[in-house]
Structure formats: structure tokens, C-alpha cells
Design a protein around this motif. Structure first.
Motif, PDB file in Angstrom:
ATOM      1  N   UNK A 110       4.831  -2.420   2.371  1.00  0.00           N
ATOM      2  CA  UNK A 110       5.886  -2.693   1.399  1.00  0.00           C
ATOM      3  C   UNK A 110       5.749  -1.837   0.164  1.00  0.00           C
ATOM      4  N   UNK A 111       6.867  -1.636  -0.489  1.00  0.00           N
ATOM      5  CA  UNK A 111       6.923  -0.895  -1.727  1.00  0.00           C
ATOM      6  C   UNK A 111       7.930  -1.578  -2.648  1.00  0.00           C
ATOM      7  N   UNK A 112       7.497  -1.912  -3.855  1.00  0.00           N
ATOM      8  CA  UNK A 112       8.424  -2.423  -4.864  1.00  0.00           C
ATOM      9  C   UNK A 112       8.641  -1.284  -5.837  1.00  0.00           C
TER      10      UNK A 112
ATOM     11  N   UNK B 288       0.804  -1.218   0.000  1.00  0.00           N
ATOM     12  CA  UNK B 288       0.000   0.000   0.000  1.00  0.00           C
ATOM     13  C   UNK B 288       0.836   1.266   0.000  1.00  0.00           C
ATOM     14  N   UNK B 289       2.172   1.126   0.105  1.00  0.00           N
ATOM     15  CA  UNK B 289       3.012   2.318  -0.023  1.00  0.00           C
ATOM     16  C   UNK B 289       3.285   2.591  -1.501  1.00  0.00           C
ATOM     17  N   UNK B 290       2.926   1.660  -2.353  1.00  0.00           N
ATOM     18  CA  UNK B 290       3.343   1.704  -3.745  1.00  0.00           C
ATOM     19  C   UNK B 290       2.186   1.993  -4.682  1.00  0.00           C
ATOM     20  N   UNK B 291       1.014   1.475  -4.392  1.00  0.00           N
ATOM     21  CA  UNK B 291      -0.113   1.666  -5.291  1.00  0.00           C
ATOM     22  C   UNK B 291      -1.336   2.058  -4.472  1.00  0.00           C
ATOM     23  N   UNK B 292      -2.274   2.691  -5.132  1.00  0.00           N
ATOM     24  CA  UNK B 292      -3.475   3.146  -4.431  1.00  0.00           C
ATOM     25  C   UNK B 292      -4.472   2.000  -4.350  1.00  0.00           C
TER      26      UNK B 292
ATOM     27  N   UNK C 217      -0.057   8.496  -4.841  1.00  0.00           N
ATOM     28  CA  UNK C 217      -0.432   7.255  -5.509  1.00  0.00           C
ATOM     29  C   UNK C 217      -1.531   7.470  -6.525  1.00  0.00           C
ATOM     30  N   UNK C 218      -1.487   6.675  -7.574  1.00  0.00           N
ATOM     31  CA  UNK C 218      -2.523   6.728  -8.604  1.00  0.00           C
ATOM     32  C   UNK C 218      -3.355   5.462  -8.530  1.00  0.00           C
TER      33      UNK C 218
ATOM     34  N   UNK D  40       3.915   9.075   0.019  1.00  0.00           N
ATOM     35  CA  UNK D  40       3.633   8.386  -1.226  1.00  0.00           C
ATOM     36  C   UNK D  40       2.480   9.097  -1.917  1.00  0.00           C
TER      37      UNK D  40
ATOM     38  N   UNK E  66       8.631   6.292  -0.381  1.00  0.00           N
ATOM     39  CA  UNK E  66       7.776   5.104  -0.423  1.00  0.00           C
ATOM     40  C   UNK E  66       7.230   4.905  -1.827  1.00  0.00           C
TER      41      UNK E  66
ATOM     42  N   UNK F 233      -6.438   9.653  -7.093  1.00  0.00           N
ATOM     43  CA  UNK F 233      -5.125   9.765  -6.466  1.00  0.00           C
ATOM     44  C   UNK F 233      -5.267   9.794  -4.943  1.00  0.00           C
ATOM     45  N   UNK F 234      -4.150   9.590  -4.280  1.00  0.00           N
ATOM     46  CA  UNK F 234      -4.117   9.737  -2.825  1.00  0.00           C
ATOM     47  C   UNK F 234      -2.725  10.156  -2.406  1.00  0.00           C
TER      48      UNK F 234
ATOM     49  N   UNK G 272      14.005  -1.943  -6.217  1.00  0.00           N
ATOM     50  CA  UNK G 272      14.245  -2.163  -4.790  1.00  0.00           C
ATOM     51  C   UNK G 272      12.947  -2.602  -4.145  1.00  0.00           C
ATOM     52  N   UNK G 273      13.091  -3.306  -3.049  1.00  0.00           N
ATOM     53  CA  UNK G 273      11.937  -3.623  -2.215  1.00  0.00           C
ATOM     54  C   UNK G 273      12.161  -2.929  -0.893  1.00  0.00           C
ATOM     55  N   UNK G 274      11.223  -2.096  -0.480  1.00  0.00           N
ATOM     56  CA  UNK G 274      11.318  -1.404   0.800  1.00  0.00           C
ATOM     57  C   UNK G 274      10.161  -1.841   1.672  1.00  0.00           C
ATOM     58  N   UNK G 275      10.443  -2.142   2.934  1.00  0.00           N
ATOM     59  CA  UNK G 275       9.345  -2.375   3.879  1.00  0.00           C
ATOM     60  C   UNK G 275       9.451  -1.362   4.995  1.00  0.00           C
TER      61      UNK G 275
END
Lengths: 252, 252
Positions: A246-248, A91-95, B249-250, B247, B92, A190-191, B191-194
Motif C-alpha cells: 500500500x501507498x498513502x 512499504x511502497x511509501x516509506x523505507x 524512499x527515504x 518508489x 508508488x 534511501x532505497x 490517494x490510497x494505492x494498493x
């Protein structure tokens, strides 16, 4: 094909336990001991088979057992990885929402609704939602749990001029974004999410089985429609021991 | 153009203080009091001018003052927003580094290097870096500070087979990704971030001016090259009161 020779100490041919069972137990111990941490990518099957001194067929049988147990997972084109011991929604990566991310990962969650009512929000929330002071909005308070226990406490504030009657929805089963998009036809676009570590208040600690004053992952979010109007504000408290955000990420 | 009439209580025409100074002070108080929180989008200039009972020219002069003070910022095509009081790197969301994100936002930081040496990493780190047990890697320990004080404590483990001699670099001024990409020509890809909230250990608390056992934002990262080899592992500890991970986000 290599013969099943006991190259690695611990893999024994002269015991009744099948070789593939010994190999899977070996790998299980490496994972449990932290030698192979979450997200570790295993060597290729030929390399591993050689290292253990077993045939590829035997190795694959051991890996299949561990995949079925959920300790390993195979990613097409990338290899075999050690599974994370905590849920890791991206959820850090996509909405996406927690419920969507849980669903896509096959994690079973239950939701209990603590409050679903019209209230006048605190002034900072009213400002971020772009509603006049004194305007009522929906306040939705939910706890999400997995079989480990509660993982997240969510406070959502939703503009009811954009979703009239939303306080009648049963959010035990319905998802908030699902209702906004499906029932009300809103286009969520967006968010902005911010993440910080906070000290758990008594209420948050009780809801999430944490110690008061101990660390809790806090996420603040404002969600906007395609026409740039804010539709939802939320405060989310996450149990980091049970769920890691997590964020990829891509460099370019 | 509207005449400068004192519609809003508090804006006075019969005092020596210029109207635009009164308006900017009014807005300053709303921001300080939390009525207009960070990221709040102000109403349009015509609406605000009407609300304050001042001309658009007067309003714009007041806004310009606040933009110069850093309390407001204008985003082209979106409007005027209240600035966040904490730094909010979007780490993020994209694979940038703290130093890159600080630089792009014009935040001045200094770096002190506590350690830059070759060591044998703990086994889980070796596994995630895909190096054999006993292999030496670079350990780089840094503290980043803004004028508010320390904001992040970073432990990076870097494969030296991919960057031989990297332990000689002065990381007081050089950035790690800059060196890996620039000096060594490596193609950092993913990268993978947690993210999780943790209790600060004594060392982390001391480095970041936090209370021991209090909440600290923890970020774990593994960085991969374009050919999928891991190049770097890091543990990063962030002072949430001074820096919030963000972050944007879209949905689609």
C-alpha cells in the motif's frame, strides 16, 4: 436521543436478541457481502443511528463490538472504516521493512531462516552492491508467515565489508535493518524499490503456498547508506492474497 | 592525462576503429550481458579511464555516445547510471498519474478511450466513492501505449456531482487529473494505492498483449479531495514487462 424504532427492515424490537446485537450483525453482513468494502468510510454516527432507527448509544455499542472483532477501525479525526481483509504494509511509501510495518500494525509474524551464509553473488547483484566480482557477501533467505500462512519470501544480499561477522546473527528474531543500524551503526538513508507481477517459479510457489506459474508480487530493492554506498540488495516475493502493498500519497 | 594504452583486453590501438568507439562497444556489451544491470552506477571517470587504459577525454566521448543512445544517464552530483530497460514511473511514491510521470520522463504515450459514459457503478465502488446506491458516475476506460505496445488498462470511476458534464470531455488528449483540477477547480489532495499481482482475465490479457491467467500488476486507487471527499476510484492493470512501478524512499 432517538428512540429505538425498527426503521430498517431486519431490526426487530419484538425478538429476544438485543437491538445492538442485531445492528452489529447487519453491519457484519454488509461487510461480508462486499456492500461495504475494505476502506469504506461509514457515515457519521448520527446518520447511521438514524438510518438504522436506533439510538446513538445502541449504535455505538454495535460499532464497539465490530471494532473489537477487528472488522472496523476508528481513525481519529477521519471516522470509522471497514478494515482490510489483507495485511497492507505501506512499504511502497516509506523505507520501512516488512517486519517494522507488521510490528507497527500489531500483526504477529514468525520468521524462518532458510539460509544465512557467505556466497559470491551473481554479477548483476555484485554490480548493484558496487563490490568487485568474486567478493563474498551475506545471502540471507527468509520466509515470513502470519497465522494465515507464508506471506513473503525474502532474499537479501548484504555487503559484509560494511557489516563484518553479520553471518553469525540469528535472524529468526533479529531484523536486518535493526542489525545494520543498531549493531553496526550504519546510517541507512534511501532505497529504490520496483514492483512487478511475475509468474511464480516452482521454488517461490512452494515457499508461499502458490501455484507454479501463477501470479506473485515481486519487489526488487537496493538500499543505500547516507554516504550513497549501496549496502543491501533484495529480491522479495509476496503472496498478494495475504498481503497487499500500500501507498498513502499526497498530491503536493 | 593518461596515454591511450590498450590495458583492457579488447581495446586495440592497431585497428582502424577509433578507441572511443571500442570503449563504448565494450560498455554496451557489459550492459547487454547483464554484467552492468539497470541502475548500476559506473565507477568515477578517472577510475574507468584507468581500467580501460584510455584517456579521460576518450572515455568521456564513449560515455557521451552511450548517453545519446539512452543506455546511460547522468544524474547531477550522483554519477553515471545504466538506464532501465523498462519504463519506471514513480507512482508508488507520489500522487502523480501515469500520464504525468510519462510526460516528466519524456516517454511518448498514446491513449485510446474505450468508454466514457455515465453508469451505475458496482456497489463496492459506490461505497468507496460515498455515493448512494443507484447514483450514476462516469466510467472511463482507457488503454495507454508506448512504442512497445499497450502498457496499462485503466478503469476510472468519477463522481459527476463534483464534475458535472465530464462525460463530454475527450480523454484521448486530456488527462483525468488535469481536467478535475483545471476545468473543475477541484483540489486533489491524497490517494490510497494498493498493489498486487493478479492473474490476467481474458479481457485484460487481450488489452495488454498478455497471456490469459498470466501475471499482471494490479493497482487499486481511491483519490480524495482536500475536504476528504472521495472523487475517483480506479482499477489499473499494468504490463510488468513494459512498465515497472518504482518508489524512491527515504529512511527518515
Amino acid at each position: 436521543m432517538t428512540a429505538d424504532k425498527g426503521v430498517l427492515p431486519g431490526i426487530k424490537r419484538d425478538v429476544p436478541t438485543a437491538i445492538h446485537v442485531q445492528v452489529s450483525e447487519h453491519i457484519r453482513l454488509r461487510i461480508a457481502g462486499g456492500e461495504w468494502p475494505p476502506h469504506y468510510r461509514l457515515k457519521s454516527e448520527p446518520e447511521l443511528a438514524q438510518e438504522f432507527g436506533v439510538s446513538r448509544g445502541t449504535l455505538r455499542r454495535a460499532l464497539t463490538t465490530l471494532i473489537e472483532e477487528g472488522l472496523l477501525r476508528q481513525v481519529r479525526g477521519r471516522g470509522t472504516f471497514v478494515t482490510s481483509t489483507t495485511i497492507e504494509p505501506a512499504i511502497a511509501q516509506k523505507l520501512s521493512t516488512l517486519s517494522e510495518d507488521f510490528a507497527s500494525q500489531g500483526v504477529v509474524t514468525t520468521t524462518s531462516v532458510r539460509e544465512c551464509s557467505l556466497i559470491v553473488p551473481p554479477q548483476p547483484v555484485a554490480a548493484l552492491l558496487d563490490v568487485a566480482p568474486g567478493t563474498q557477501v551475506l545471502r540471507l533467505v527468509r520466509v515470513r508467515r502470519t497465522d494465515q500462512g507464508p506471506v513473503a519470501l525474502l532474499f537479501n544480499f548484504v555487503r559484509t565489508d560494511l557489516a563484518p561477522g553479520i553471518e553469525e546473527v540469528d535472524f529468526t528474531s533479529a531484523s536486518l535493518f535493526g542489525v545494520l543500524e543498531g549493531t553496526y551503526g550504519l546510517k541507512i538513508a534511501t532505497a529504490r524499490r520496483t514492483f512487478s507481477a511475475e509468474a511464480a517459479t516452482a521454488d517461490v510457489a512452494t515457499a508461499l503456498d502458490l501455484n507454479e506459474g501463477g501470479p506473485v508480487q515481486y519487489l526488487q530493492q537496493v538500499t543505500y547508506l547516507a554516504d550513497d554506498r549501496p549496502v543491501e540488495y533484495s529480491d522479495v516475493w509476496i503472496h498478494s492474497g495475504r498481503l497487499r502493498v500500500t501507498s498513502l500519497l499526497l498530491r503536493r
